[in-house]
Design an enzyme around this catalytic site. Structure first.
Site, PDB file in Angstrom:
ATOM      1  N   ASP A 177       0.163 -56.497 -62.553  1.00  0.00           N
ATOM      2  CA  ASP A 177       1.315 -57.082 -63.238  1.00  0.00           C
ATOM      3  C   ASP A 177       1.665 -58.431 -62.611  1.00  0.00           C
ATOM      4  OD1 ASP A 177       3.668 -57.302 -64.843  1.00  0.00           O
ATOM      5  OD2 ASP A 177       4.822 -56.668 -63.096  1.00  0.00           O
TER       6      ASP A 177
ATOM      7  N   ASP B  48       0.827 -62.693 -64.059  1.00  0.00           N
ATOM      8  CA  ASP B  48       1.780 -63.784 -64.287  1.00  0.00           C
ATOM      9  C   ASP B  48       1.283 -65.048 -63.582  1.00  0.00           C
ATOM     10  OD1 ASP B  48       3.491 -62.237 -65.817  1.00  0.00           O
ATOM     11  OD2 ASP B  48       5.291 -62.862 -64.738  1.00  0.00           O
TER      12      ASP B  48
ATOM     13  N   ASP C 299      -2.505 -60.477 -51.300  1.00  0.00           N
ATOM     14  CA  ASP C 299      -1.812 -61.701 -50.861  1.00  0.00           C
ATOM     15  C   ASP C 299      -2.789 -62.873 -50.797  1.00  0.00           C
ATOM     16  OD1 ASP C 299      -3.004 -60.251 -48.807  1.00  0.00           O
ATOM     17  OD2 ASP C 299      -1.432 -60.644 -47.327  1.00  0.00           O
TER      18      ASP C 299
ATOM     19  N   LYS D 102      -4.638 -53.802 -51.292  1.00  0.00           N
ATOM     20  CA  LYS D 102      -4.009 -54.091 -49.998  1.00  0.00           C
ATOM     21  C   LYS D 102      -4.432 -52.937 -49.086  1.00  0.00           C
ATOM     22  CE  LYS D 102      -1.095 -56.386 -47.342  1.00  0.00           C
ATOM     23  NZ  LYS D 102      -1.302 -57.772 -46.869  1.00  0.00           N
TER      24      LYS D 102
ATOM     25  N   TYR E  40       4.032 -47.384 -61.484  1.00  0.00           N
ATOM     26  CA  TYR E  40       4.602 -47.343 -62.838  1.00  0.00           C
ATOM     27  C   TYR E  40       4.854 -45.926 -63.343  1.00  0.00           C
ATOM     28  CZ  TYR E  40       4.372 -52.325 -63.709  1.00  0.00           C
ATOM     29  OH  TYR E  40       4.605 -53.673 -63.657  1.00  0.00           O
TER      30      TYR E  40
HETATM   31  C1  IPM Z   1       3.928 -56.770 -68.501  1.00  0.00           C
HETATM   32  C2  IPM Z   1       5.400 -56.579 -68.337  1.00  0.00           C
HETATM   33  C3  IPM Z   1       5.697 -55.085 -68.242  1.00  0.00           C
HETATM   34  C4  IPM Z   1       4.965 -54.560 -67.032  1.00  0.00           C
HETATM   35  C5  IPM Z   1       7.175 -54.710 -68.194  1.00  0.00           C
HETATM   36  C6  IPM Z   1       7.930 -55.295 -69.354  1.00  0.00           C
HETATM   37  C7  IPM Z   1       7.382 -53.216 -68.120  1.00  0.00           C
HETATM   38  O1  IPM Z   1       5.895 -57.253 -67.244  1.00  0.00           O
HETATM   39  O2  IPM Z   1       3.364 -56.275 -69.489  1.00  0.00           O
HETATM   40  O3  IPM Z   1       3.320 -57.419 -67.645  1.00  0.00           O
HETATM   41  O4  IPM Z   1       5.490 -54.630 -65.908  1.00  0.00           O
HETATM   42  O5  IPM Z   1       3.874 -54.070 -67.211  1.00  0.00           O
HETATM   43 MN    MN Z   2       4.391 -58.473 -66.263  1.00  0.00          MN
END
Ligand code: IPM
Ligand code: MN
Length: 381
Positions: free
Chosen positions: A284, A288, A260, A227, A176
């Site tokens: 990140d 999700d 993974d 990893k 990042y």
């Molecule tokens: C999150 C989002 C951000 C990230 C993006 C929008 C830059 O996906 O907060 O998870 O990748 O951190």
């Molecule tokens: Mn994200």
């Protein structure tokens, strides 16, 4: 950050679809930000600082961001916590209007607040990275929000028992940072590199935070996710630092998963986790997935923390701006509401935060506003 993070995966929180007004009018935050009282949504009032009120900078952002943040603020007030809010009009829409992403002056103004509550940023038509790097990452890096804390509690599909774990994502380093560049762009010989920055200081403070957090939890377990079998330079630094910090916490059990494999375990055996610590990019992606197995991304909250408290911390739902459903009143506000609860924890209002979490524990349904109203009712009942 748009469609992929739309809230259609909100699982048990089905939404009906009908038009609603946008709950709060936003105006451009020039370098002197506009100020709104929250006494009435849609009302423009002069600043009404209340003694003891927490000073909160609110960035509704784009798409569904303002809608879900309005509900979060409504619920916090219903929980009896006083907020003195200042609204900043920032995000993709603002950028398209006048080119401002986040000026240094606005950033300095934001430093003066007790906390920042953010909805979501990102608008179709803005090149990738402009808002993400220029606004969200600039805030994370400049305010040294080095911990991204994302709790996951729920029952994963196919399971009967709930899980309860927290991902601690390093939030200021890794890929990042933007190290790298491009050579011979647009030619057949184009070269692009994108490095990952991992400092001993950055890695250690993140891992230390994870162990401190685990020491206050019942299971007292930390899993490092990386990893190390392929990313041998960064992975080695993470593993050695993890081992060194672990040696200081003999009562905390530890584990290591390759990222993974962790993806499989998140789905098949999420109960194994208590506190997970990982780097920025793995965190990140993994969070999700954490949302997807914990009732949907519409419930996933996050805290971008500066644990040293040298500035305000920032609280935001994990989901994106979901422009496909913006303005329709169908976005699930629970992730934003739970993010506001994390903000209250940080502000020393844990009782109200716990009450909000309890009110969000049962499934909700209906429009964005109806869900907010229902959670307010549960707080009073
Ligand atoms: C999150 C989002 C951000 C990230 C993006 C929008 C830059 O996906 O907060 O998870 O990748 O951190
Ligand atoms: Mn994200």
């Amino acid at each position: 950050m748009f469609g992929a993070q739309a809230l259609e995966g909100a699982g048990r929180n089905a939404m009906c679809r009908h038009e609603v007004r946008l709950p709060i009018r936003f105006v451009p935050a020039t370098h002197t930000p506009c100020v709104r009282s929250l006494n009435e949504v849609n009302s423009v009032a002069s600043r009404t600082p209340r003694s003891g009120a927490h000073r909160i900078a609110v960035i509704g952002g784009d798409g569904i961001g303002p809608e879900v943040i309005a509900e979060a603020l409504k619920v916090v007030r219903a929980a009896g916590v006083e907020l003195d809010t200042t609204f900043f009009d920032l995000g993709g829409a603002r950028y398209l209007r006048d080119g401002e992403v986040l000026s240094d002056e606005t950033l300095e103004t934001l430093r003066g607040f007790d906390a920042i509550l953010l909805g979501a940023v990102g608008t179709p038509g803005v090149p990738p990275g402009v808002i993400e790097r220029g606004l969200l990452l600039k805030l994370r890096f400049s305010l040294d929000l080095y911990i991204n804390q994302r709790p996951f509690a729920g029952t994963a599909p196919g399971h009967s028992k709930p899980h309860d774990f927290i991902v601690i994502r390093e939030n200021t380093e890794g890929p990042y940072v933007g190290e790298g560049g491009v050579l011979r762009k647009g030619t057949a010989h184009e070269v692009a590199t994108q490095g990952s920055v991992n400092s001993r200081h950055g890695v250690e403070r993140c891992i230390r935070y994870a162990f401190e957090l685990a020491s206050k939890r019942e299971r007292k377990h930390v899993t490092l996710v990386h990893k190390t079998n392929v990313l041998t330079f960064a992975g080695d630094l993470w593993q050695r630092t993890f081992d060194a910090v672990a040696a200081e916490y003999p009562k905390i059990a530890t584990a290591y998963n390759h990222v993974d494999a962790a993806c499989i375990y998140f789905v098949q055996d999420p109960h194994r986790y208590d506190v997970v610590v990982t780097d920025n990019l793995f965190g990140d992606i993994l969070t999700d997935l954490g949302g997807a197995v914990s009732g949907g991304i519409g419930l996933a909250s996050s805290a971008n923390l500066n644990p040293a408290r040298t500035g305000p911390s920032l609280f935001e739902p994990v989901h994106g701006s979901a422009p496909d459903i913006a303005g329709k009143g169908v976005a699930n506000p629970v992730a934003a509401i739970l993010s506001a609860a994390l903000m209250l924890d940080h502000l020393g209002e844990s009782k109200a935060a716990d009450a909000i979490r309890a009110a969000c524990a049962k499934p909700t349904s209906g429009s964005t506003i109806a869900v907010g109203d229902e959670i307010c009712r549960r707080l009073h009942g």
